[in-house]
Design an enzyme around this catalytic site. Sequence first.
Site, PDB file in Angstrom:
ATOM      1  N   HIS A 167       0.858  -1.195   0.000  1.00 64.66           N
ATOM      2  CA  HIS A 167       0.000   0.000   0.000  1.00 64.66           C
ATOM      3  C   HIS A 167       0.886   1.234   0.000  1.00 64.66           C
ATOM      4  O   HIS A 167       1.957   1.238   0.617  1.00 64.66           O
ATOM      5  CB  HIS A 167      -0.887   0.007   1.256  1.00 64.66           C
ATOM      6  CG  HIS A 167      -2.077   0.895   1.136  1.00 64.66           C
ATOM      7  ND1 HIS A 167      -2.000   2.241   1.364  1.00 64.66           N
ATOM      8  CD2 HIS A 167      -3.347   0.639   0.763  1.00 64.66           C
ATOM      9  CE1 HIS A 167      -3.190   2.775   1.173  1.00 64.66           C
ATOM     10  NE2 HIS A 167      -4.037   1.831   0.800  1.00 64.66           N
ATOM     11  N   ASP A 170      -7.951  -5.330  -0.119  1.00 60.97           N
ATOM     12  CA  ASP A 170      -8.409  -6.221  -1.201  1.00 60.97           C
ATOM     13  C   ASP A 170      -8.016  -7.668  -1.003  1.00 60.97           C
ATOM     14  O   ASP A 170      -8.438  -8.532  -1.778  1.00 60.97           O
ATOM     15  CB  ASP A 170      -7.845  -5.709  -2.539  1.00 60.97           C
ATOM     16  CG  ASP A 170      -8.444  -4.373  -2.918  1.00 60.97           C
ATOM     17  OD1 ASP A 170      -7.690  -3.470  -3.322  1.00 60.97           O
ATOM     18  OD2 ASP A 170      -9.672  -4.232  -2.771  1.00 60.97           O
TER      19      ASP A 170
HETATM   20  C1  SDX Z   1      -6.294  -0.005  -2.876  1.00 59.32           C
HETATM   21  O1  SDX Z   1      -4.478   4.491  -1.965  1.00 59.32           O
HETATM   22  C2  SDX Z   1      -5.435   3.862  -1.335  1.00 59.32           C
HETATM   23  O2  SDX Z   1      -5.812   4.215  -0.247  1.00 59.32           O
HETATM   24  C3  SDX Z   1      -6.051   2.674  -2.105  1.00 59.32           C
HETATM   25  C4  SDX Z   1      -7.034   1.832  -1.325  1.00 59.32           C
HETATM   26  C5  SDX Z   1      -8.337   2.574  -1.043  1.00 59.32           C
HETATM   27  O3  SDX Z   1      -9.043   2.187  -0.106  1.00 59.32           O
HETATM   28  O4  SDX Z   1      -8.695   3.465  -1.863  1.00 59.32           O
HETATM   29  O5  SDX Z   1      -6.466   1.413  -0.101  1.00 59.32           O
HETATM   30  C6  SDX Z   1      -7.437   0.598  -2.132  1.00 59.32           C
HETATM   31  O6  SDX Z   1      -6.072   0.351  -4.019  1.00 59.32           O
HETATM   32  C7  SDX Z   1      -5.398  -0.993  -2.178  1.00 59.32           C
HETATM   33  C8  SDX Z   1      -4.195  -1.465  -3.072  1.00 59.32           C
HETATM   34  C9  SDX Z   1      -4.685  -2.549  -4.016  1.00 59.32           C
HETATM   35  N1  SDX Z   1      -3.642  -2.909  -4.974  1.00 59.32           N
HETATM   36  C10 SDX Z   1      -2.962  -4.084  -4.871  1.00 59.32           C
HETATM   37  O7  SDX Z   1      -3.137  -4.918  -3.986  1.00 59.32           O
HETATM   38  C11 SDX Z   1      -1.987  -4.334  -6.026  1.00 59.32           C
HETATM   39  C12 SDX Z   1      -0.674  -4.902  -5.482  1.00 59.32           C
HETATM   40  N2  SDX Z   1       0.008  -3.835  -4.762  1.00 59.32           N
HETATM   41  C13 SDX Z   1       1.008  -3.065  -5.455  1.00 59.32           C
HETATM   42  O8  SDX Z   1       0.896  -2.986  -6.816  1.00 59.32           O
HETATM   43  C14 SDX Z   1       1.469  -1.817  -4.704  1.00 59.32           C
HETATM   44  O9  SDX Z   1       1.754  -2.216  -3.431  1.00 59.32           O
HETATM   45  C15 SDX Z   1       0.554  -0.612  -4.664  1.00 59.32           C
HETATM   46  C16 SDX Z   1       0.066  -0.223  -6.026  1.00 59.32           C
HETATM   47  C17 SDX Z   1      -0.630  -0.862  -3.782  1.00 59.32           C
HETATM   48  C18 SDX Z   1       1.362   0.543  -4.070  1.00 59.32           C
HETATM   49  O10 SDX Z   1       2.327   0.872  -5.001  1.00 59.32           O
HETATM   50  P1  SDX Z   1       3.524   1.896  -4.639  1.00 59.32           P
HETATM   51  O11 SDX Z   1       3.241   2.654  -3.392  1.00 59.32           O
HETATM   52  O12 SDX Z   1       3.819   2.665  -5.886  1.00 59.32           O
HETATM   53  O13 SDX Z   1       4.713   0.951  -4.270  1.00 59.32           O
HETATM   54  P2  SDX Z   1       5.786   0.380  -5.304  1.00 59.32           P
HETATM   55  O14 SDX Z   1       5.086  -0.300  -6.439  1.00 59.32           O
HETATM   56  O15 SDX Z   1       6.778   1.446  -5.588  1.00 59.32           O
HETATM   57  O16 SDX Z   1       6.466  -0.784  -4.403  1.00 59.32           O
HETATM   58  C19 SDX Z   1       7.552  -0.498  -3.510  1.00 59.32           C
HETATM   59  C20 SDX Z   1       8.370  -1.798  -3.501  1.00 59.32           C
HETATM   60  C21 SDX Z   1       8.822  -2.228  -4.913  1.00 59.32           C
HETATM   61  O17 SDX Z   1       9.968  -3.027  -4.762  1.00 59.32           O
HETATM   62  P3  SDX Z   1      11.468  -2.325  -4.988  1.00 59.32           P
HETATM   63  O18 SDX Z   1      11.364  -1.440  -6.208  1.00 59.32           O
HETATM   64  O19 SDX Z   1      11.684  -1.534  -3.693  1.00 59.32           O
HETATM   65  O20 SDX Z   1      12.395  -3.496  -5.138  1.00 59.32           O
HETATM   66  O21 SDX Z   1       7.542  -2.874  -3.015  1.00 59.32           O
HETATM   67  C22 SDX Z   1       7.370  -3.836  -4.053  1.00 59.32           C
HETATM   68  C23 SDX Z   1       7.705  -3.136  -5.353  1.00 59.32           C
HETATM   69  O22 SDX Z   1       8.145  -4.085  -6.333  1.00 59.32           O
HETATM   70  N3  SDX Z   1       5.949  -4.247  -4.021  1.00 59.32           N
HETATM   71  C24 SDX Z   1       5.508  -5.483  -4.215  1.00 59.32           C
HETATM   72  C25 SDX Z   1       4.114  -5.410  -4.042  1.00 59.32           C
HETATM   73  N4  SDX Z   1       3.748  -4.154  -3.761  1.00 59.32           N
HETATM   74  C26 SDX Z   1       4.889  -3.430  -3.754  1.00 59.32           C
HETATM   75  N5  SDX Z   1       6.153  -6.624  -4.524  1.00 59.32           N
HETATM   76  C27 SDX Z   1       5.384  -7.717  -4.647  1.00 59.32           C
HETATM   77  N6  SDX Z   1       4.019  -7.750  -4.504  1.00 59.32           N
HETATM   78  C28 SDX Z   1       3.372  -6.605  -4.209  1.00 59.32           C
HETATM   79  N7  SDX Z   1       2.034  -6.609  -4.076  1.00 59.32           N
END
Ligand code: SDX
Length: 424
Positions: free
Chosen positions: A301, A358
């Site tokens: 998140h 989710d």
């Molecule tokens: C919602 O914003 C809100 O409040 C949203 C929400 C709401 O109520 O409105 O809470 C609802 O959208 C919840 C999120 C649902 N999405 C997912 O579950 C999709 C999977 N999650 C990711 O794609 C990600 O965690 C996000 C999109 C939620 C957040 O993305 P960020 O903040 O841009 O983080 P990032 O992608 O830059 O990740 C930081 C690191 C990275 O690794 P490095 O570059 O440091 O090596 O964490 C890793 C990412 O690769 N990472 C994950 C991961 N999420 C982040 N690695 C594996 N699996 C994951 N799910």
Amino acid sequence: MTEKATLHLNGNDYELDVVVGTEGEVGIDTLKLRANTKAITLDPGYGNTGSCTSAITFIDGENGVLHYRGYPIAQLAEKVSFEEVAYMIVWGELPTQAQLDAFKVQLDEQAMLPTGIYDLIKTFPRDAHPMGMTQAVCAALESYSAPDADTNTHIISFIAKFKAITAALYRHAKGEPIIYPTSGLSYAGDFLKMMYARPGNDYEIDTAVEAAMNKLLILHVDHEQNCSASTVRMVGSSQASLYASISAGVGALWGPLHGGANQRVLEMLDSIKNDDDRTTADYVAMAKDRDSGFRLMGFGHRVYKNYDPRARILKAATDEVLNKLGVKDPLLSIAKELEQAALEDDYFVQRKLFPNVDFYSGIIYRALGIPVNMFTVMFALGRLPGWIAQWKELSDDPKARIYRPRQIYIGETKRDVPAIGERG
Ligand code: SDX
């Protein structure tokens, strides 16, 4: 309280006001930054940028705290109805009994969809994705609304109609006759009846299912400046209508990185269940490998760097609802196994990746009979009052300005147009 921040740039010192919120959050006010320094901030994804001050929802991501209008989400999920939370999130306070009774009467009076909206729904292909249909219907609602009605009338009408829209999309997809709204039921109960009643037969609302639906809706009501709420504000900032703004928010929510994740979580769990060659540990390893193209959906998140309090409530509710309904879902044990493995793995621990809203919601939706491709519509059904609250807060703000971010240009500098024979 305005403290100051000093910026040293191009040999000069600039003083910037600092805004401190009621929960101690600190924001550097850059309203006059460019005018005074010719510089802008650059923050792709807005991870460090506040678009507004707001009194609706407070999140402390480091400690996994979520309050709607100051009330902890766990208390709201246990103690009140979705109607009370919808009223509060939009107008600021929990309703008195008299206010709640009046609000429920208005919701009942406004629940029926215009014939033209039912006709529009019937024009969609039966296998169209419900989020695409929802986005179109939200925009179309404007054509059937009284243009000179006051904002509160539009707000009540929209909340009242959204459950009928959601249920009608489901019935259309199933090729089943539409069930119309019934007065005197709870919001969750009337929704369930419109979804599952058999025409001509009495429909008995299962109170356990109704309570679970009520809780699911409350947990999704608002989440401050998330992608879809910011989209609603972006569109609303041009003074576009509530319907146009909400329709845009539905589109933003659809994405798999946002609300679309709940559908992707179920699809992920299902593929893990059916994969005889790989174990949960293999999937956790894949999630850590950027080149694998696999992401642990429902994990991570932008704001929560601790357990999402909604996920905690949903995890407990999943056990409770499935036990009450006598449903055994193998995906639940896979989800718990994945969570356990991830929370013990350095990659996830270092990046503070926890289950988000989710991760478990889809297992409950499925146990309640909601088809997977409608999970994100269910998210929107709960989120509508929050989007409306965000839109209203912006629209009510006399100092509100159109959202128009800047950029730093990194393309070609000025050059002359070549004749076609001189190109390439
Ligand atoms: C919602 O914003 C809100 O409040 C949203 C929400 C709401 O109520 O409105 O809470 C609802 O959208 C919840 C999120 C649902 N999405 C997912 O579950 C999709 C999977 N999650 C990711 O794609 C990600 O965690 C996000 C999109 C939620 C957040 O993305 P960020 O903040 O841009 O983080 P990032 O992608 O830059 O990740 C930081 C690191 C990275 O690794 P490095 O570059 O440091 O090596 O964490 C890793 C990412 O690769 N990472 C994950 C991961 N999420 C982040 N690695 C594996 N699996 C994951 N799910």
